[in-house]
Design a protein around this motif. Sequence first.
Motif, PDB file in Angstrom:
ATOM      1  N   ALA A  38       0.826  -1.212   0.000  1.00  0.00           N
ATOM      2  CA  ALA A  38       0.000   0.000   0.000  1.00  0.00           C
ATOM      3  C   ALA A  38       0.857   1.258   0.000  1.00  0.00           C
ATOM      4  O   ALA A  38       0.601   2.230  -0.723  1.00  0.00           O
ATOM      5  CB  ALA A  38      -0.934  -0.028   1.204  1.00  0.00           C
ATOM      6  N   ILE A  39       1.896   1.226   0.846  1.00  0.00           N
ATOM      7  CA  ILE A  39       2.799   2.405   0.884  1.00  0.00           C
ATOM      8  C   ILE A  39       3.524   2.559  -0.442  1.00  0.00           C
ATOM      9  O   ILE A  39       3.668   3.665  -0.975  1.00  0.00           O
ATOM     10  CB  ILE A  39       3.796   2.252   2.054  1.00  0.00           C
ATOM     11  N   GLY A  40       3.972   1.443  -0.998  1.00  0.00           N
ATOM     12  CA  GLY A  40       4.650   1.502  -2.296  1.00  0.00           C
ATOM     13  C   GLY A  40       3.734   2.033  -3.382  1.00  0.00           C
ATOM     14  O   GLY A  40       4.156   2.788  -4.270  1.00  0.00           O
ATOM     15  N   ALA A  41       2.442   1.598  -3.299  1.00  0.00           N
ATOM     16  CA  ALA A  41       1.482   2.095  -4.296  1.00  0.00           C
ATOM     17  C   ALA A  41       1.299   3.598  -4.176  1.00  0.00           C
ATOM     18  O   ALA A  41       1.120   4.305  -5.171  1.00  0.00           O
ATOM     19  CB  ALA A  41       0.165   1.352  -4.123  1.00  0.00           C
ATOM     20  N   ILE A  42       1.310   4.094  -2.928  1.00  0.00           N
ATOM     21  CA  ILE A  42       1.181   5.558  -2.732  1.00  0.00           C
ATOM     22  C   ILE A  42       2.364   6.272  -3.368  1.00  0.00           C
ATOM     23  O   ILE A  42       2.197   7.283  -4.073  1.00  0.00           O
ATOM     24  CB  ILE A  42       1.065   5.868  -1.220  1.00  0.00           C
ATOM     25  N   PHE A  43       3.556   5.763  -3.138  1.00  0.00           N
ATOM     26  CA  PHE A  43       4.751   6.375  -3.734  1.00  0.00           C
ATOM     27  C   PHE A  43       4.681   6.335  -5.258  1.00  0.00           C
ATOM     28  O   PHE A  43       4.991   7.320  -5.938  1.00  0.00           O
ATOM     29  CB  PHE A  43       6.008   5.667  -3.232  1.00  0.00           C
ATOM     30  N   LEU A  44       4.272   5.209  -5.784  1.00  0.00           N
ATOM     31  CA  LEU A  44       4.180   5.104  -7.245  1.00  0.00           C
ATOM     32  C   LEU A  44       3.108   6.037  -7.799  1.00  0.00           C
ATOM     33  O   LEU A  44       3.274   6.631  -8.887  1.00  0.00           O
ATOM     34  CB  LEU A  44       3.877   3.661  -7.638  1.00  0.00           C
ATOM     35  N   THR A  45       2.000   6.157  -7.067  1.00  0.00           N
ATOM     36  CA  THR A  45       0.937   7.058  -7.531  1.00  0.00           C
ATOM     37  C   THR A  45       1.415   8.502  -7.544  1.00  0.00           C
ATOM     38  O   THR A  45       1.171   9.249  -8.499  1.00  0.00           O
ATOM     39  CB  THR A  45      -0.296   6.907  -6.626  1.00  0.00           C
ATOM     40  N   ILE A  46       2.089   8.910  -6.465  1.00  0.00           N
ATOM     41  CA  ILE A  46       2.611  10.286  -6.419  1.00  0.00           C
ATOM     42  C   ILE A  46       3.608  10.516  -7.557  1.00  0.00           C
ATOM     43  O   ILE A  46       3.572  11.540  -8.248  1.00  0.00           O
ATOM     44  CB  ILE A  46       3.259  10.557  -5.048  1.00  0.00           C
ATOM     45  N   ALA A  47       4.506   9.547  -7.757  1.00  0.00           N
ATOM     46  CA  ALA A  47       5.494   9.672  -8.829  1.00  0.00           C
ATOM     47  C   ALA A  47       4.813   9.740 -10.194  1.00  0.00           C
ATOM     48  O   ALA A  47       5.217  10.511 -11.073  1.00  0.00           O
ATOM     49  CB  ALA A  47       6.470   8.500  -8.768  1.00  0.00           C
ATOM     50  N   LEU A  48       3.759   8.935 -10.381  1.00  0.00           N
ATOM     51  CA  LEU A  48       3.050   8.944 -11.662  1.00  0.00           C
ATOM     52  C   LEU A  48       2.340  10.268 -11.897  1.00  0.00           C
ATOM     53  O   LEU A  48       2.350  10.810 -13.009  1.00  0.00           O
ATOM     54  CB  LEU A  48       2.053   7.784 -11.697  1.00  0.00           C
ATOM     55  N   LEU A  49       1.698  10.800 -10.832  1.00  0.00           N
ATOM     56  CA  LEU A  49       1.024  12.097 -10.972  1.00  0.00           C
ATOM     57  C   LEU A  49       2.020  13.211 -11.305  1.00  0.00           C
ATOM     58  O   LEU A  49       1.737  14.086 -12.129  1.00  0.00           O
ATOM     59  CB  LEU A  49       0.266  12.417  -9.683  1.00  0.00           C
ATOM     60  N   ILE A  50       3.168  13.163 -10.624  1.00  0.00           N
ATOM     61  CA  ILE A  50       4.188  14.180 -10.923  1.00  0.00           C
ATOM     62  C   ILE A  50       4.673  14.029 -12.365  1.00  0.00           C
ATOM     63  O   ILE A  50       4.870  15.014 -13.086  1.00  0.00           O
ATOM     64  CB  ILE A  50       5.355  14.067  -9.925  1.00  0.00           C
ATOM     65  N   THR A  51       4.829  12.770 -12.780  1.00  0.00           N
ATOM     66  CA  THR A  51       5.284  12.545 -14.162  1.00  0.00           C
ATOM     67  C   THR A  51       4.252  13.047 -15.163  1.00  0.00           C
ATOM     68  O   THR A  51       4.602  13.668 -16.173  1.00  0.00           O
ATOM     69  CB  THR A  51       5.560  11.047 -14.377  1.00  0.00           C
ATOM     70  N   LEU A  52       2.971  12.770 -14.885  1.00  0.00           N
ATOM     71  CA  LEU A  52       1.939  13.241 -15.808  1.00  0.00           C
ATOM     72  C   LEU A  52       1.853  14.764 -15.835  1.00  0.00           C
ATOM     73  O   LEU A  52       1.463  15.355 -16.851  1.00  0.00           O
ATOM     74  CB  LEU A  52       0.592  12.635 -15.403  1.00  0.00           C
ATOM     75  N   ALA A  53       2.202  15.400 -14.728  1.00  0.00           N
ATOM     76  CA  ALA A  53       2.160  16.870 -14.681  1.00  0.00           C
ATOM     77  C   ALA A  53       3.494  17.507 -15.053  1.00  0.00           C
ATOM     78  O   ALA A  53       3.647  18.728 -14.979  1.00  0.00           O
ATOM     79  CB  ALA A  53       1.740  17.321 -13.280  1.00  0.00           C
ATOM     80  N   SER A  54       4.475  16.664 -15.424  1.00  0.00           N
ATOM     81  CA  SER A  54       5.824  17.181 -15.652  1.00  0.00           C
ATOM     82  C   SER A  54       5.915  18.269 -16.733  1.00  0.00           C
ATOM     83  O   SER A  54       6.664  19.231 -16.565  1.00  0.00           O
ATOM     84  CB  SER A  54       6.770  16.028 -15.984  1.00  0.00           C
ATOM     85  N   PRO A  55       5.161  18.204 -17.856  1.00  0.00           N
ATOM     86  CA  PRO A  55       5.252  19.324 -18.805  1.00  0.00           C
ATOM     87  C   PRO A  55       4.858  20.664 -18.186  1.00  0.00           C
ATOM     88  O   PRO A  55       5.517  21.683 -18.399  1.00  0.00           O
ATOM     89  CB  PRO A  55       4.286  18.905 -19.925  1.00  0.00           C
ATOM     90  N   TYR A  56       3.790  20.635 -17.390  1.00  0.00           N
ATOM     91  CA  TYR A  56       3.360  21.871 -16.747  1.00  0.00           C
ATOM     92  C   TYR A  56       4.366  22.311 -15.681  1.00  0.00           C
ATOM     93  O   TYR A  56       4.665  23.504 -15.535  1.00  0.00           O
ATOM     94  CB  TYR A  56       1.984  21.681 -16.118  1.00  0.00           C
ATOM     95  N   ILE A  57       4.898  21.340 -14.922  1.00  0.00           N
ATOM     96  CA  ILE A  57       5.858  21.682 -13.866  1.00  0.00           C
ATOM     97  C   ILE A  57       7.118  22.305 -14.457  1.00  0.00           C
ATOM     98  O   ILE A  57       7.642  23.299 -13.945  1.00  0.00           O
ATOM     99  CB  ILE A  57       6.197  20.419 -13.049  1.00  0.00           C
ATOM    100  N   ILE A  58       7.608  21.736 -15.537  1.00  0.00           N
ATOM    101  CA  ILE A  58       8.820  22.275 -16.178  1.00  0.00           C
ATOM    102  C   ILE A  58       8.575  23.687 -16.680  1.00  0.00           C
ATOM    103  O   ILE A  58       9.411  24.587 -16.511  1.00  0.00           O
ATOM    104  CB  ILE A  58       9.263  21.346 -17.325  1.00  0.00           C
ATOM    105  N   ARG A  59       7.419  23.884 -17.282  1.00  0.00           N
ATOM    106  CA  ARG A  59       7.092  25.231 -17.751  1.00  0.00           C
ATOM    107  C   ARG A  59       7.026  26.205 -16.580  1.00  0.00           C
ATOM    108  O   ARG A  59       7.477  27.344 -16.680  1.00  0.00           O
ATOM    109  CB  ARG A  59       5.758  25.184 -18.498  1.00  0.00           C
ATOM    110  N   LYS A  60       6.487  25.756 -15.461  1.00  0.00           N
ATOM    111  CA  LYS A  60       6.379  26.615 -14.288  1.00  0.00           C
ATOM    112  C   LYS A  60       7.753  26.938 -13.714  1.00  0.00           C
ATOM    113  O   LYS A  60       8.013  28.064 -13.270  1.00  0.00           O
ATOM    114  CB  LYS A  60       5.508  25.921 -13.230  1.00  0.00           C
ATOM    115  N   LEU A  61       8.644  25.951 -13.717  1.00  0.00           N
ATOM    116  CA  LEU A  61       9.971  26.159 -13.144  1.00  0.00           C
ATOM    117  C   LEU A  61      10.789  27.196 -13.905  1.00  0.00           C
ATOM    118  O   LEU A  61      11.571  27.923 -13.302  1.00  0.00           O
ATOM    119  CB  LEU A  61      10.731  24.830 -13.117  1.00  0.00           C
ATOM    120  N   TYR A  62      10.619  27.252 -15.230  1.00  0.00           N
ATOM    121  CA  TYR A  62      11.491  28.090 -16.048  1.00  0.00           C
ATOM    122  C   TYR A  62      10.759  29.257 -16.707  1.00  0.00           C
ATOM    123  O   TYR A  62      11.245  29.827 -17.665  1.00  0.00           O
ATOM    124  CB  TYR A  62      12.181  27.244 -17.127  1.00  0.00           C
TER     125      TYR A  62
END
Length: 943
Positions: free
Chosen positions: A758-782
Amino acid sequence: MSAQNPYPPASPPTSHGGNLDPNELRLRQQQQATPGYPAYPVQGTGVAPTHSTSHGGNTDPNAVRLRLQQSSGSSTPVPQAQMEPGPYGGRPSPGWVTSSPPGPPTPQSTQPGQYIPAQYQPQPPNPNSAQIPIQGNMGYFPTNSRPQPSPGASYAPSPYKPSQNLPVGYSIPPTKKKSTLRRCYVDTPVQYRGRPEQGYKNIFHERAQWRSKWPNSFQLAGVPHNTSEKRHRDMMQRAKYFAAENYYLSPTDGHLAKLFVQSTQEVYDADPNSTWRRTFIRNRSPLILQIANWVLTSLPAGDREAKGEEIAIAAGKWVPSCVAILFLMIFPVSVAGEVRNGGKYDPLPYRFWGYPYHARNPQEDNPELQIHLPGATQPSAAPSAQHGQISRGALNPISERPIEPKYLCFLKSVEGVEIREVPQRGDDHHDPAATYILVSYTSEHFRTEEEQLFLHDVGEHAARRAGVQAYWVGCSCLGNTEDEVQDNVWRISDVVRGARSMVIAVADVQGKEQSNDNTAALREWGTRVWTLPEVLLTPSNSEIPVYRRNRSLNAPMIVHKRNFATLWGDASISRELIDHYEGNLTLSSLELVTIALKCLYSRQKGNHLPGDMAYALMGLLRRRPTVVKSDTAFQAFARLSLANDNDLLLERLICTLPKSLSQPWYDMDDQWGVSLWDILPSTQVCGIADKDTVIIDGCYAAAIRWKAFAAVASLTRDSWSRFLFRYLFRSTSYLFIIGIALVAAGGATGAGGASLKAIGAIFLTIALLITLASPYIIRKLYSGKLWGTQAWFFGFEGYMDISTIEQHIFGADMGHLKWSTNGSPLSIHRANKHGECIGQDPTGNPETAKKVKKAVDAPMGEQRIFTLIDTYTLTVTVFEAVRPPVAVVMCGAEGGMQRALLCSYDWSTQTLYRESVLRMETIVLEQMARVGRLRLGLKRGEL
């Protein structure tokens, strides 16, 4: 080359050196007309002269008149009482020569037309025309509602309308709190649309070449070079022979490198028409930013809701981009660009190894350079093939100003004149009370010896009428030898200064012989170069008699000195000079030289050496360099300027931008519309070099990068959201690893590992959400504000809209770059609703759009369109030039901006040639390094 006379006969049969004696001429005419009459020898030679003889200045006008009288049928002199008045009126004269009408005047050479940039007239949009609304104009728009351009699209701004404060169709949509104002893009009609950039697809271009060094893919030059090799020595003292090609000085190690110029797609696809190699434009921004931008440009950035088709396209791109970003996170790459030179521009690795033709300090003159000047001691060194002979350190000696003329025509007691040398100061026979009249004329009116006899009639008549002892006329009083003529010909201004008054002799203009109007004759007289200083230096408030051939000497036309400007074609500026010498207006020395030079070059008759204009000008100044006949016009003027210059005339001149390619150097009109005195030089001309170049010292300079863009290092300020996104993004790979490890561990432990899964699934879910939002996050960072950037000068040939430019440098259009408001003559700007000055796309001016289109197929030698990006001030400037400049040289300031000379490099002579002049912000000097002595040319001749 023999010294030239400013009053030379303009045509055969006889050519004089300024020493015509009317007495000898008239006697010779009598001998030729009377059979058996004994020959009259020329004094000092014992030889009977002929029409082809070049005379000294020692013959007698009375003897010539006697000869003419005898040739008319009488062998004895006619008594004074029996003489009849001559055709000119006035006193009786024997043996008058019937003069034929003068030949057709030489057409006055025309000056090159001055280019005046077209004034753009705003044109309202035509509702009936098919206008394509596109995004591309600049103003202000909230960041959170700003539309994003589609990839590869070309944009053009609306027509330039300076009378309006807002672009056509401008509106501000509702904004959200904390919105950041940046460039706004509005729907505008197309003015210019280029081809989309193909990037690395150009590797397969039909003319593509390949090499191992960067840039790997390129096109060869389309205009061939000279095949001869020439030697070059760089600042590291590496001397080598190079084949003829375009090179630049590499800022990396100072070596001479081949010039590759990145070009827009339409220029790259056009027929090769340059002497430099071309390469295509590459997107050099960090790859991770390119991937993020690839997705987000598919969605509208404004308040408009995305359409279904746009959502589908973005969704199709989103997952592949997330996978690519995740892969790049596994192999970390540097997103920030390189900080080099301490954040400063690339330096210009230049050093001049040659000698000046003339240096300000004679210690720097070439000891082997020898020039022979009149009166100079013959040196023992070997002569220079180019310059002749002169002793070292005497390249710009100051000649003495004569107090009195060397020769005058002295009146006899009753009639006639005697030409003799004037006793100088210190001589026992010197007469300090001697006064004289000056006779001014043009050789266009008096070509032959017979016609020039009228000049002596005028001089004698005017001198007796004024009660003076003598008169001076150029055809007889310049000396007997070449050295005397050379010493005196350029000192006519001093002769004018010493004269009591001046009279003018004119003749009929062809086609107007029967006219009683003297204006046409005076206008033609005024086209001679030397007439300008003659009028200017005449005593103030003078009334100048004008005598016309074949008219009575007793009724001359009287013209006041101040009215002569109305007779000249440059009345508006020549009047300023006359007012200055009349005491009605005071000109500074800089204004005097600038205006006088322009007036002199509008008069093209009477000059024989290339430097005659400068030598005529030096008569108006205090210090006169000795004449060097091998000087070009520019070298003569430059030596004169250095001898008199307290106003840095040459330093100001090199900062000007000519209005057209055909504008000569002496036309000091500036395309920016300012005068020389508005420019404050920041460098010094320390010498004059060959081929009309100067050597300057103390300037700031930087290199321009043409082969490709580069990732730009920048400094931003952290916010809480940017701080959070940065650490979440960097932790994504760790979250994936931890999640996978926990899930694997939970599966290995059996039933008791459910919590780990369950804990591993939470980590994977967070990582997946961040990955799916990565284009927006990169644009926000720069996408934050840039508080500092690495200073670069990037250049490319052609035009691109600013959105595409920023995508190729920063990875996305984030509003960092802006158009220069007044950096180039092509720059345009207008005020927004708040009264702020906003730079606009230059192609918003239809005239500029036409230039951009025309430059694509322009042949070599005509102006092209180039674009310069300054990453320190984050400005983009479009300008015109014949060649791509490889260096920015700062030489002065004007109007609160720096004058930046964009220079190409002639490596064979180590000369930087001015291609264009831009205006840059003063703060760029903080990021530039000084360069040593630099050889600079104003105009490059060869291709």
